[in-house]
Design an enzyme around this catalytic site. Structure first.
Site, short mmCIF file in Angstrom:
data_model
loop_
_atom_site.label_atom_id
_atom_site.label_comp_id
_atom_site.label_asym_id
_atom_site.label_seq_id
_atom_site.Cartn_x
_atom_site.Cartn_y
_atom_site.Cartn_z
N GLU A 25 10.13 -0.08 -4.63
CA GLU A 25 8.89 -0.45 -5.31
C GLU A 25 9.01 -0.21 -6.81
O GLU A 25 10.00 0.32 -7.31
CB GLU A 25 7.71 0.38 -4.77
CG GLU A 25 6.78 -0.38 -3.82
CD GLU A 25 5.82 -1.31 -4.56
OE1 GLU A 25 5.99 -1.49 -5.79
OE2 GLU A 25 4.91 -1.84 -3.91
N ASN A 154 -2.90 -0.86 -5.55
CA ASN A 154 -1.53 -1.31 -5.68
C ASN A 154 -1.27 -1.89 -7.08
O ASN A 154 -1.63 -1.25 -8.06
CB ASN A 154 -1.19 -2.31 -4.56
CG ASN A 154 0.10 -1.94 -3.86
OD1 ASN A 154 1.10 -1.66 -4.50
ND2 ASN A 154 0.06 -1.90 -2.54
N ASP A 202 0.69 -7.12 -3.15
CA ASP A 202 1.28 -5.80 -3.37
C ASP A 202 1.47 -5.60 -4.87
O ASP A 202 0.52 -5.67 -5.63
CB ASP A 202 2.59 -5.70 -2.57
CG ASP A 202 3.04 -4.27 -2.35
OD1 ASP A 202 2.80 -3.42 -3.21
OD2 ASP A 202 3.67 -4.00 -1.30
#
Length: 306
Positions: A25, A154, A202
């Site tokens: 991420e 997010n 996301d």
């Protein structure tokens, strides 16, 4: 078929790394060192890599933090700021890791995605049992709650002038927008910018034309969204759990996309063996110079950690 199949393809991504992550991420460009940084959240690692021939990323450094690593940011001096489970960690230029105070105080909740704002404050959200927060941490350590009713905070990003702020609430499938004062950090009323119908939004980034690039978890793609809310392009990735994109490189013209293997079955992994890798693609678009963090706040009582 998805709601985004009509959008033109914006390049063919290449596999950039040789290792597979559980939950890669938060990629960010480090302009101080000329490196791409990213995290593997649950393992608590921050990776640093350099671009090589053909869009590959060569890992130069892998740093373990004490718990989770939800996001990484770079300071004006080159320090790292890492969002841990309940606190923010800093890594000095000498490699020493220090831990700030608990900023969450709720069992089962952890920090998730975060970025510096145009005035070098750090804005970071949470993931946990519900009623998640988005907070703003000032250069003096002051904490301001921006949201406290999210399902899973997010991706986030600011337009080129810093006056419009977009945020993702994943489980509600909403992208929010609000006015933002880049000098004071004050925000306007939050509004729904777009409701995603296929996949879960996301991580995200914004390009130099103020278009959003949003990774869709479960759909294996990143979509490009115009300021008026239309999907105008996409990048398909051979990994269903696309987690976050960012424009990187000296000219900010390489899109780096992280992916994950979290939640995948053995059958799913066999069908998508490149899951968990990083991908790079030239889309014909460029990013915005990344905001840098202000540096270690003197008002926070930082404690050294092993």
């Amino acid at each position: 078929m998805t709601a985004y199949d009509h959008a033109p393809m914006l390049g063919l991504p290449r596999v950039a790394t040789g290792i597979s992550h559980f939950l890669a991420e938060g990629p960010t460009w480090d302009p101080i060192r000329g490196r791409i940084l990213w995290v593997d959240i649950m393992d608590g690692f921050v990776y640093s890599g350099r671009f090589a021939h053909g869009g590959a990323i060569v890992i130069d450094e892998k740093v373990q933090f004490p718990d989770t690593a939800g996001a990484v940011a770079v300071s004006q001096a080159g320090e790292w700021l890492v969002a841990g489970t309940e606190r923010l960690y800093t890594r000095g230029l000498d490699g020493e890791i220090t831990a700030g105070p608990d900023l969450i105080g709720v069992d089962g909740r952890r920090f998730n995605d975060g970025k510096p704002d145009p005035a070098s404050r750090f804005v970071v959200g949470t993931k946990g049992p519900g009623d998640e927060q988005l907070i703003q941490v000032g250069a003096d350590g002051t904490v301001t709650v921006l949201d406290d009713d999210l399902t899973l905070s997010n991706g986030l990003g600011w337009t080129k002038d810093g006056r419009t702020f977009y945020t993702v609430d994943t489980l509600s499938r909403r992208i929010h927008v609000r006015d933002y004062d880049p000098a004071t950090g004050e925000t306007g009323e939050r509004r729904v910018f777009l409701k995603i119908t296929d996949g879960y939004p996301d991580g995200m980034t914004i390009d130099s034309d103020d278009h959003l690039w949003v990774a869709l978890w479960g759909e294996g793609c990143v979509i490009r969204i115009s300021p008026d809310g239309n999907v105008v392009g996409r990048v398909d990735v051979p990994a269903p759990h696309t987690s976050c994109p960012v424009f990187a490189g000296p000219d900010l013209d390489t899109l780096v996309i992280t992916t994950a293997t979290e939640g995948m079955t053995p059958e799913g992994l066999a069908a998508h063996p490149l899951s968990g890798r990083l991908f790079t693609v030239r889309t014909g678009h460029r990013g915005i110079h990344p905001n840098l963090w202000a540096g270690t706040p003197t008002a926070l009582s930082l404690e050294e950690t092993a």
